[in-house]
Scaffold this motif. Structure first.
Motif, short mmCIF file in Angstrom:
data_model
loop_
_atom_site.label_atom_id
_atom_site.label_comp_id
_atom_site.label_asym_id
_atom_site.label_seq_id
_atom_site.Cartn_x
_atom_site.Cartn_y
_atom_site.Cartn_z
N LEU A 153 2.50 1.95 -11.49
CA LEU A 153 3.25 0.99 -10.67
C LEU A 153 4.02 1.71 -9.56
O LEU A 153 4.13 1.19 -8.44
CB LEU A 153 4.20 0.19 -11.55
CG LEU A 153 3.54 -0.81 -12.50
CD1 LEU A 153 4.58 -1.44 -13.43
CD2 LEU A 153 2.80 -1.90 -11.72
N SER A 154 4.58 2.87 -9.85
CA SER A 154 5.27 3.65 -8.82
C SER A 154 4.31 4.06 -7.71
O SER A 154 4.61 3.93 -6.52
CB SER A 154 5.92 4.90 -9.44
OG SER A 154 6.85 4.55 -10.43
N MET A 155 3.15 4.58 -8.10
CA MET A 155 2.15 5.00 -7.11
C MET A 155 1.64 3.81 -6.30
O MET A 155 1.44 3.91 -5.08
CB MET A 155 0.99 5.70 -7.82
CG MET A 155 1.35 7.00 -8.49
SD MET A 155 1.78 8.31 -7.32
CE MET A 155 1.66 9.74 -8.39
N PHE A 156 1.42 2.68 -6.95
CA PHE A 156 0.96 1.50 -6.22
C PHE A 156 2.02 1.06 -5.21
O PHE A 156 1.69 0.67 -4.08
CB PHE A 156 0.67 0.36 -7.20
CG PHE A 156 -0.45 0.65 -8.17
CD1 PHE A 156 -1.37 1.66 -7.93
CD2 PHE A 156 -0.59 -0.10 -9.34
CE1 PHE A 156 -2.40 1.93 -8.83
CE2 PHE A 156 -1.62 0.16 -10.23
CZ PHE A 156 -2.51 1.17 -9.97
N GLY A 157 3.29 1.11 -5.60
CA GLY A 157 4.36 0.75 -4.68
C GLY A 157 4.41 1.70 -3.50
O GLY A 157 4.67 1.27 -2.36
N ILE A 158 4.18 2.98 -3.74
CA ILE A 158 4.18 3.97 -2.66
C ILE A 158 3.08 3.66 -1.64
O ILE A 158 3.31 3.68 -0.42
CB ILE A 158 4.01 5.38 -3.24
CG1 ILE A 158 5.30 5.81 -3.94
CG2 ILE A 158 3.61 6.38 -2.17
CD1 ILE A 158 5.15 7.04 -4.82
N TYR A 159 1.87 3.38 -2.13
CA TYR A 159 0.78 3.11 -1.18
C TYR A 159 1.00 1.78 -0.46
O TYR A 159 0.68 1.65 0.73
CB TYR A 159 -0.57 3.12 -1.89
CG TYR A 159 -1.71 3.08 -0.90
CD1 TYR A 159 -2.06 4.20 -0.19
CD2 TYR A 159 -2.42 1.90 -0.66
CE1 TYR A 159 -3.10 4.18 0.75
CE2 TYR A 159 -3.45 1.86 0.26
CZ TYR A 159 -3.78 3.00 0.97
OH TYR A 159 -4.78 2.96 1.90
#
Length: 547
Positions: A153-159
């Motif tokens: 979820l953190s990585m998805f938010g970053i992208y």
């Protein structure tokens, strides 16, 4: 239905919600409610949660009444909620992991649907659910499903933030994405500490710089309201545990289980720089050959994404590849290495496999790793028989003999079915490769969950569960001697300290160490076995001559 229409029917099934439900039911749920808890990890997490609830202390976990500093608090709270509803049971402790794995899969689906298409999202979710390592952590009472959810979820938010900046979205939208991402970082930190923040920060920095968007990255890094959200999630429990324990948790977790674990080998889990090259095929099985089949296609796509520009093709793939490579490289040089560490970087691999799914090209390359793996599984009864004949240590000999007996039933003809199916799917040239491998993934999940796991866990953990019930019925003080099986305490619903027993106490030990315990007893005392099976002995210490 005509044979030539069958591939179309298979595709409709694989792209329907029913295939996802079936994958979850088999890979995540099947037998999770009945198989004994495994040691050491499942038993340790579960017993720490049980003791936390029994003591009424929801701040500081203990294991057999000793402080446990392995992980922060969030997974214990999640298990406590589940056990409060379902009781002290296998499914009570495992349900949080099942739920978190499903949420991880749904988050992956939604992310792919936003940045690719729904067909890719469906295939990525299936690949994730049916990958061998994901199936293990999804039904295990440990923290990894929860951690992978928050890292993803953190990585998805970053992208998503990168895309919002690139596309000139309103400031309010980018701020919401940053608040969301910092919230996920905080929850990840409360699950497993710095690793949940380290990877998103490093991956995002490398990606944004490579795309010429370093200013956008700096704006995100120095977004102080986001850090306030992060601190609001992380700090309260840290203050509470400090007030309860002093600095013991900080020394135990941050120094021992983070800094020292990376720089030194812990609990014999050391490896070499090539460790994860060997592990990756098993983590992704049955889809490792799929990865080999698309490497050329993926490389061509990345070459069309020039460095230093926020526009152009291949940025999505670049982000996913950086994510995987950073995790892979970081743990390859760690002093402590475990297979499931690699999962932190496998979410992007699931997406890449789905996005570049092969149809008919490089067919045998895609199937060969699965065929080899399936052949090994087919030969498992013979491998166990050979290993049992070579075993020299009594403990190993006892376990292997038990496994030989466990796999001497119908498993002998059930295990070869995966190899037969894999070869048959490879020869079915009108069936697209990705569809055949997904069907093989469903069969592999059945094989692992219904045939292999019950037999292996039954032999290695079944006697512990039975001994715990005997001890609970017998009552009195129980101690352990040179056996690390925290699930025994879970099933007995009482902590089990490790020390030499005294008169009147029960002692749990390995059968091959019974004479060792006897030698340590005070003069005139003997061990009277109450339960002995396989490698497990439970005995009461009594005065000699006592009836």
């Amino acid at each position: 239905m005509r044979a030539r229409d069958l591939p179309s029917a298979i595709e409709r099934f694989l792209l329907s919600p029913f295939s996802l439900l079936l994958a979850v039911a088999i890979a995540f749920v099947l037998n999770a409610y009945s198989l004994p808890l495994t040691d050491v990890d499942e038993g340790a997490f579960s017993e720490a949660t049980r003791e936390m609830m029994a003591r009424g202390n929801l701040v500081s976990p203990t294991l057999n009444d000793a402080p446990r500093h392995d992980k922060p608090i969030l997974i214990y709270w999640a298990q406590a909620v589940s056990v409060s509803a379902l009781g002290v049971s296998e499914i009570g402790f495992r349900l949080p992991s099942i739920v978190f794995a499903v949420l991880w899969m749904l988050a992956l689906y939604r992310f792919c649907a936003r940045h690719a298409d729904r067909r890719t999202a469906q295939v990525a979710a299936l690949v994730m659910a049916l990958s061998l390592a994901v199936g293990f952590v999804a039904k295990a009472a440990i923290s990894d499903a929860l951690l992978n959810l928050f890292i993803a979820l953190s990585m998805f938010g970053i992208y998503d933030y990168f895309c919002a900046e690139r596309d000139g979205k309103p400031a309010g939208q980018t701020r919401r994405l940053l608040f969301y991402t910092y919230g996920m970082l905080g929850l990840g930190f409360l699950t497993k500490g710095p690793v949940a923040v380290f990877f998103p920060l490093l991956v995002s920095g490398l990606f944004f710089v490579s795309a010429g968007a370093w200013r956008a990255w700096l704006r995100a890094i120095f977004f102080w309201p986001g850090w306030l959200v992060f601190l609001a999630i992380v700090v309260p429990w840290h203050v509470a545990v400090y007030l309860d324990q002093g600095d013991a948790f900080f020394r135990g977790f941050y120094l021992k289980h983070n800094v020292n674990r990376y720089s030194n080998t812990f609990e014999g889990h050391g490896g070499k720089w090539y460790y994860y090259l060997v592990v990756l095929p098993f983590v992704l099985m049955p889809f490792f050959g799929w990865l080999l089949a698309i490497v050329g296609k993926l490389a061509g796509r990345l070459r069309r994404a020039p460095l230093g520009t926020m526009r152009g093709e291949g940025l999505f793939e670049r982000f996913l590849l950086i994510w995987f490579v950073v995790v892979f490289a970081f743990f390859s040089f760690s002093g402590t290495q475990l297979p499931h560490y690699l999962l932190y970087g496998c979410t992007p691999v699931f997406i890449l496999l789905a996005k570049y799914r092969p149809d008919f090209e490089r067919r045998w390359l895609a199937y060969m790793p699965l065929i080899l793996f399936a052949v090994v599984l087919a030969a498992l009864p013979e491998i166990l028989t050979f290993a049992a004949g070579k075993a020299g240590k009594p403990f190993e000999k006892t376990l292997l003999d038990g496994l030989v007996v466990a796999f001497s039933d119908q498993a002998r003809w059930l295990l070869p079915l995966l190899a037969v199916a894999a070869i048959g799917l490879a020869l079915w040239r009108s069936l697209p490769v990705w569809q055949g491998l997904l069907l093989a993934g469903l069969l592999q999940a059945v094989m692992i969950s219904a045939i292999i796991a019950p037999r292996v866990i039954g032999v290695t953990q079944g006697p512990i569960r039975e001994a715990a019930q005997v001890a609970r019925d017998a009552g009195g003080t129980v101690v352990a001697w040179r056996i690390i099986m925290p699930s025994f305490s879970v099933y007995r619903q009482a902590a089990t300290p490790t020390r030499v027993p005294v008169e009147g106490e029960l002692v749990l030990t390995r059968t091959d160490r019974q004479s060792e315990v006897q030698a340590l007893l005070a003069p005139g005392l003997r061990m009277n076995n109450l339960y002995q099976k396989s490698f497990v002995t439970l005995a009461r210490v009594e005065r000699e001559g006592q009836p």
